[in-house]
Write a protein that holds these residues in place. Structure first.
Motif, PDB file in Angstrom:
ATOM      1  N   LYS A  17       0.811  -1.216   0.000  1.00 23.93           N
ATOM      2  CA  LYS A  17       0.000   0.000   0.000  1.00 23.93           C
ATOM      3  C   LYS A  17       0.849   1.272   0.000  1.00 23.93           C
ATOM      4  CE  LYS A  17      -3.902  -2.247   2.279  1.00 23.93           C
ATOM      5  NZ  LYS A  17      -4.799  -2.284   3.461  1.00 23.93           N
ATOM      6  N   PHE A  18       2.032   1.213   0.617  1.00 19.12           N
ATOM      7  CA  PHE A  18       2.869   2.413   0.649  1.00 19.12           C
ATOM      8  C   PHE A  18       3.372   2.758  -0.759  1.00 19.12           C
ATOM      9  CE2 PHE A  18       7.084   4.422   1.052  1.00 19.12           C
ATOM     10  CZ  PHE A  18       6.695   5.581   1.718  1.00 19.12           C
ATOM     11  N   PHE A  19       3.865   1.742  -1.477  1.00 17.67           N
ATOM     12  CA  PHE A  19       4.298   1.970  -2.849  1.00 17.67           C
ATOM     13  C   PHE A  19       3.137   2.460  -3.714  1.00 17.67           C
ATOM     14  CE2 PHE A  19       8.202  -1.072  -2.962  1.00 17.67           C
ATOM     15  CZ  PHE A  19       8.921  -0.123  -2.257  1.00 17.67           C
ATOM     16  N   THR A  20       1.954   1.887  -3.477  1.00 13.79           N
ATOM     17  CA  THR A  20       0.774   2.311  -4.240  1.00 13.79           C
ATOM     18  C   THR A  20       0.451   3.774  -3.964  1.00 13.79           C
ATOM     19  OG1 THR A  20      -0.143   0.079  -4.191  1.00 13.79           O
ATOM     20  CG2 THR A  20      -1.669   1.879  -4.640  1.00 13.79           C
ATOM     21  N   PHE A  21       0.549   4.162  -2.681  1.00 11.81           N
ATOM     22  CA  PHE A  21       0.277   5.565  -2.327  1.00 11.81           C
ATOM     23  C   PHE A  21       1.273   6.498  -3.004  1.00 11.81           C
ATOM     24  CE2 PHE A  21       1.477   9.161   0.385  1.00 11.81           C
ATOM     25  CZ  PHE A  21       0.275   9.856   0.413  1.00 11.81           C
ATOM     26  N   ILE A  22       2.554   6.145  -2.961  1.00 14.56           N
ATOM     27  CA  ILE A  22       3.577   6.982  -3.590  1.00 14.56           C
ATOM     28  C   ILE A  22       3.311   7.110  -5.084  1.00 14.56           C
ATOM     29  CG2 ILE A  22       6.024   7.168  -4.163  1.00 14.56           C
ATOM     30  CD1 ILE A  22       5.448   7.846  -1.287  1.00 14.56           C
ATOM     31  N   SER A  23       2.964   5.998  -5.723  1.00 15.00           N
ATOM     32  CA  SER A  23       2.707   6.016  -7.168  1.00 15.00           C
ATOM     33  C   SER A  23       1.503   6.892  -7.502  1.00 15.00           C
ATOM     34  CB  SER A  23       2.468   4.586  -7.674  1.00 15.00           C
ATOM     35  OG  SER A  23       3.590   3.780  -7.449  1.00 15.00           O
ATOM     36  N   LEU A  24       0.404   6.669  -6.779  1.00 20.13           N
ATOM     37  CA  LEU A  24      -0.815   7.432  -7.051  1.00 20.13           C
ATOM     38  C   LEU A  24      -0.623   8.916  -6.753  1.00 20.13           C
ATOM     39  CD1 LEU A  24      -3.597   5.030  -5.705  1.00 20.13           C
ATOM     40  CD2 LEU A  24      -2.996   5.504  -8.076  1.00 20.13           C
ATOM     41  N   PHE A  25       0.128   9.223  -5.698  1.00 14.81           N
ATOM     42  CA  PHE A  25       0.377  10.626  -5.362  1.00 14.81           C
ATOM     43  C   PHE A  25       1.166  11.302  -6.479  1.00 14.81           C
ATOM     44  CE2 PHE A  25       3.152  13.920  -3.640  1.00 14.81           C
ATOM     45  CZ  PHE A  25       2.226  14.768  -3.062  1.00 14.81           C
ATOM     46  N   GLY A  26       2.216  10.640  -6.954  1.00 13.07           N
ATOM     47  CA  GLY A  26       3.026  11.230  -8.030  1.00 13.07           C
ATOM     48  C   GLY A  26       2.225  11.443  -9.296  1.00 13.07           C
ATOM     49  N   ILE A  27       1.402  10.441  -9.657  1.00 16.08           N
ATOM     50  CA  ILE A  27       0.600  10.556 -10.877  1.00 16.08           C
ATOM     51  C   ILE A  27      -0.441  11.651 -10.742  1.00 16.08           C
ATOM     52  CG2 ILE A  27      -1.066   9.362 -12.358  1.00 16.08           C
ATOM     53  CD1 ILE A  27       0.410   6.740 -11.570  1.00 16.08           C
ATOM     54  N   SER A  28      -1.220  11.615  -9.650  1.00 14.32           N
ATOM     55  CA  SER A  28      -2.330  12.563  -9.491  1.00 14.32           C
ATOM     56  C   SER A  28      -1.823  13.995  -9.310  1.00 14.32           C
ATOM     57  CB  SER A  28      -3.200  12.164  -8.293  1.00 14.32           C
ATOM     58  OG  SER A  28      -2.435  12.129  -7.093  1.00 14.32           O
ATOM     59  N   VAL A 291       7.798  18.764 -15.883  1.00  8.94           N
ATOM     60  CA  VAL A 291       6.865  18.373 -14.821  1.00  8.94           C
ATOM     61  C   VAL A 291       6.733  16.858 -14.731  1.00  8.94           C
ATOM     62  CG1 VAL A 291       4.434  18.476 -14.101  1.00  8.94           C
ATOM     63  CG2 VAL A 291       5.576  20.538 -14.889  1.00  8.94           C
ATOM     64  N   THR A 292       6.775  16.163 -15.873  1.00  5.51           N
ATOM     65  CA  THR A 292       6.500  14.725 -15.876  1.00  5.51           C
ATOM     66  C   THR A 292       7.729  13.840 -15.717  1.00  5.51           C
ATOM     67  OG1 THR A 292       6.643  14.675 -18.310  1.00  5.51           O
ATOM     68  CG2 THR A 292       4.460  14.984 -17.322  1.00  5.51           C
ATOM     69  N   ILE A 293       8.910  14.349 -16.025  1.00  3.09           N
ATOM     70  CA  ILE A 293      10.083  13.471 -16.085  1.00  3.09           C
ATOM     71  C   ILE A 293      10.437  12.890 -14.710  1.00  3.09           C
ATOM     72  CG2 ILE A 293      11.808  15.301 -15.790  1.00  3.09           C
ATOM     73  CD1 ILE A 293      12.074  12.259 -18.146  1.00  3.09           C
ATOM     74  N   LEU A 294      10.422  13.717 -13.644  1.00  2.00           N
ATOM     75  CA  LEU A 294      10.789  13.213 -12.317  1.00  2.00           C
ATOM     76  C   LEU A 294       9.764  12.214 -11.775  1.00  2.00           C
ATOM     77  CD1 LEU A 294      12.284  16.410 -10.625  1.00  2.00           C
ATOM     78  CD2 LEU A 294      13.490  14.432 -11.547  1.00  2.00           C
ATOM     79  N   PRO A 295       8.433  12.520 -11.849  1.00  4.98           N
ATOM     80  CA  PRO A 295       7.461  11.505 -11.414  1.00  4.98           C
ATOM     81  C   PRO A 295       7.546  10.221 -12.238  1.00  4.98           C
ATOM     82  CG  PRO A 295       6.415  13.647 -11.556  1.00  4.98           C
ATOM     83  CD  PRO A 295       7.770  13.782 -12.174  1.00  4.98           C
ATOM     84  N   THR A 296       7.850  10.353 -13.521  1.00  7.61           N
ATOM     85  CA  THR A 296       7.954   9.173 -14.368  1.00  7.61           C
ATOM     86  C   THR A 296       9.130   8.298 -13.949  1.00  7.61           C
ATOM     87  OG1 THR A 296       6.964  10.339 -16.248  1.00  7.61           O
ATOM     88  CG2 THR A 296       8.216   8.354 -16.737  1.00  7.61           C
ATOM     89  N   LEU A 297      10.287   8.921 -13.701  1.00  3.93           N
ATOM     90  CA  LEU A 297      11.455   8.159 -13.250  1.00  3.93           C
ATOM     91  C   LEU A 297      11.176   7.493 -11.910  1.00  3.93           C
ATOM     92  CD1 LEU A 297      14.352  10.626 -14.200  1.00  3.93           C
ATOM     93  CD2 LEU A 297      13.732   8.481 -15.335  1.00  3.93           C
ATOM     94  N   ASN A 298      10.477   8.216 -11.029  1.00  7.90           N
ATOM     95  CA  ASN A 298      10.122   7.649  -9.736  1.00  7.90           C
ATOM     96  C   ASN A 298       9.210   6.434  -9.909  1.00  7.90           C
ATOM     97  OD1 ASN A 298       9.817   7.705  -6.750  1.00  7.90           O
ATOM     98  ND2 ASN A 298       7.715   8.275  -7.250  1.00  7.90           N
ATOM     99  N   LEU A 299       8.234   6.570 -10.809  1.00  7.98           N
ATOM    100  CA  LEU A 299       7.303   5.467 -11.052  1.00  7.98           C
ATOM    101  C   LEU A 299       8.012   4.284 -11.705  1.00  7.98           C
ATOM    102  CD1 LEU A 299       4.351   4.743 -10.665  1.00  7.98           C
ATOM    103  CD2 LEU A 299       3.860   5.675 -12.921  1.00  7.98           C
ATOM    104  N   VAL A 300       8.956   4.552 -12.583  1.00  9.27           N
ATOM    105  CA  VAL A 300       9.740   3.471 -13.205  1.00  9.27           C
ATOM    106  C   VAL A 300      10.485   2.676 -12.130  1.00  9.27           C
ATOM    107  CG1 VAL A 300      11.749   2.986 -14.647  1.00  9.27           C
ATOM    108  CG2 VAL A 300       9.983   4.535 -15.467  1.00  9.27           C
ATOM    109  N   ASN A 301      11.126   3.392 -11.194  1.00  8.15           N
ATOM    110  CA  ASN A 301      11.867   2.707 -10.124  1.00  8.15           C
ATOM    111  C   ASN A 301      10.939   1.877  -9.245  1.00  8.15           C
ATOM    112  OD1 ASN A 301      14.413   3.698 -10.854  1.00  8.15           O
ATOM    113  ND2 ASN A 301      14.100   5.606  -9.714  1.00  8.15           N
ATOM    114  N   ILE A 302       9.779   2.440  -8.920  1.00  7.29           N
ATOM    115  CA  ILE A 302       8.810   1.693  -8.101  1.00  7.29           C
ATOM    116  C   ILE A 302       8.321   0.458  -8.847  1.00  7.29           C
ATOM    117  CG2 ILE A 302       6.494   1.790  -7.088  1.00  7.29           C
ATOM    118  CD1 ILE A 302       7.035   4.685  -6.372  1.00  7.29           C
ATOM    119  N   ASN A 303       8.077   0.603 -10.150  1.00  5.84           N
ATOM    120  CA  ASN A 303       7.603  -0.534 -10.946  1.00  5.84           C
ATOM    121  C   ASN A 303       8.660  -1.628 -11.036  1.00  5.84           C
ATOM    122  OD1 ASN A 303       5.078   0.533 -11.448  1.00  5.84           O
ATOM    123  ND2 ASN A 303       5.684   1.510 -13.365  1.00  5.84           N
ATOM    124  N   ILE A 304       9.919  -1.222 -11.150  1.00  3.29           N
ATOM    125  CA  ILE A 304      10.991  -2.228 -11.183  1.00  3.29           C
ATOM    126  C   ILE A 304      11.059  -2.972  -9.852  1.00  3.29           C
ATOM    127  CG2 ILE A 304      13.503  -2.525 -11.286  1.00  3.29           C
ATOM    128  CD1 ILE A 304      13.566  -0.278 -13.345  1.00  3.29           C
TER     129      ILE A 304
END
Length: 409
Positions: A17-28, A291-304
């Motif tokens: 749930k923590f990773f999910t929260f971080i991902s959703l927060f970055g996207i939203s 605006v999108t590059i940093l959240p995208t890199l963060n999401l890539v790392n979380i997905n990996i």
């Protein structure tokens, strides 16, 4: 198949749930910033009050004369717009006005900062202001240099009070001169700089002379064609006329002047040899990427990280015959589902943010909102975000060796 992928995606999101929260927060959060920005740009570009005849109009903001060692750029003089621009035949009307300038007025020892601009009578015929009281001043009043004015609803409230009744026929003082009010119009946001003002005055009451024969002056021009189909003809005739304009001084050898569409005129830069459209697009794309590059890199790392945690699952599925293509497809679908959930949250946050911005009245009379254009931009960003952050982790997943993945168990 998609139904099963959706169930798996929800189960995976609930697992950490923590990773999910971080991902959703970055996207939203990212989408909220982009949607609020898109709503602002959409308001600037597509809001057609009071310019409702935009598809039939061309806009001329200024001219530029260049020489080998000198350059001079300015708005247009009354002489230039009547002697040269007024000579072309296609336009059925020509509106001209100065840019808004500032002064102060006083009422009951209270200082009120106001903006004013000078216009001709056809300004009111091309631009369709909503008159809440009275009407525009006439050509005869302009020719007679009568001290009359049209004021904005905001100035009426500030000068006469919120509960003031009709004010047509009353006087308002600006720059130590009293003007009789002929009409009150719905206020224009200051972002619509071509049309914004607190008071609109006949150009003949200007304190500065408008009858000199210089090319440069305070005016910009709107040309109105009889129909949308006549606009290319009007532009062609204007360009032909512009080529024949002589230089005003021997130090110059080239003159640049353009009759643009509204959007081109809005983004035109000081370099009059080319439109500012390319610069505007580059700026918007750069902002979007920033605006999108940093959240995208963060999401890539979380997905990996998620993939590494599911390596045993991947190994088992590969062992039972699942192809890399199937696994990649599944993970991209899962990531798209995550992105669209974040997108829905982003839309909700955008609605809340826009309401707070509108209530705060950071820019008077500028009411931002979500429409199909903004929502379409949000959909495109969700797809872009989902694919960009999902393709590389999915590719990494497809490269996992079955034995290595099973050993991770």
């Amino acid at each position: 198949m998609l139904k099963n992928y959706f169930k798996i995606a929800i189960a995976v999101l609930k697992r950490r749930k923590f990773f999910t929260f971080i991902s959703l927060f970055g996207i939203s959060f990212t989408l909220t910033i982009l949607m609020v920005t898109a709503a602002f740009i959409d308001k600037l570009v597509n809001d057609n009050y009071p310019d409702r005849k935009r598809e039939r109009s061309l806009y001329i903001s200024g001219l530029e004369q260049r020489g080998k060692e000198s350059m001079n750029g300015s708005s247009l003089s009354y002489y230039f717009l009547t002697h040269f621009i007024g000579s072309i035949k296609t336009p059925v009307k020509m509106a001209f006005s100065t840019s808004s300038d500032g002064t102060n007025t006083y009422i009951n020892d209270k200082k009120i900062a106001i903006s004013y601009k000078y216009v001709n009578n056809e300004y009111w015929e091309i631009l369709e202001y909503d008159f809440l009281e009275g009407k525009a001043f006439t050509k005869q009043q302009i020719d007679n240099a009568e001290r009359v004015t049209v004021i904005s609803d905001d100035l009426k409230k500030a000068y006469f009070g919120v509960d003031a009744g009709p004010v047509v026929g009353k006087y308002i003082e600006a720059d130590n001169v009293k003007y009789r009010i002929s009409g009150v119009v719905k206020s224009v946001p200051s972002t619509a700089h071509k049309f914004f003002s607190d008071i609109y005055l006949p150009y003949t009451v200007s304190k500065s002379s408008y009858k000199n024969k210089d090319y440069g002056g305070p005016f910009s021009v709107i040309l109105l064609a009889a129909s949308k189909e006549d606009v290319p003809k009007m532009k062609k005739e204007f360009d032909q006329m512009a080529k024949k304009i002589p230089m005003s001084d021997k130090q110059y050898d080239h003159l640049n002047i353009h009759a643009d569409s509204y959007l081109e005129s809005y983004v035109r830069t000081g370099n009059e040899q080319r439109s500012g459209m390319a610069y505007a697009i580059i700026a918007l794309v750069s902002f979007g990427l920033l605006v999108t590059i940093l959240p995208t890199l963060n999401l890539v790392n979380i997905n990996i990280t998620r993939i590494m945690e599911r390596s045993s699952e991947i190994g088992v599925r590969k062992a039972f015959g699942a192809s890399s293509k199937t696994l990649v497809y599944q993970f991209i679908i899962e990531n798209m589902i995550l992105t669209f959930i974040g997108g829905i949250i982003g839309v909700v946050l955008s609605v809340i943010s826009l309401k707070l911005i509108n209530d705060a009245q950071l820019i008077a009379n500028l009411n931002l909102g979500l429409n199909f254009t903004v929502l379409f931009c949000a959909l495109i960003m969700c797809v872009f975000f989902g694919l960009l952050s999902g393709v590389y982790p999915a590719w990494r997943m497809s490269r996992l060796n079955v034995v290595t993945a099973l050993k991770a168990q």
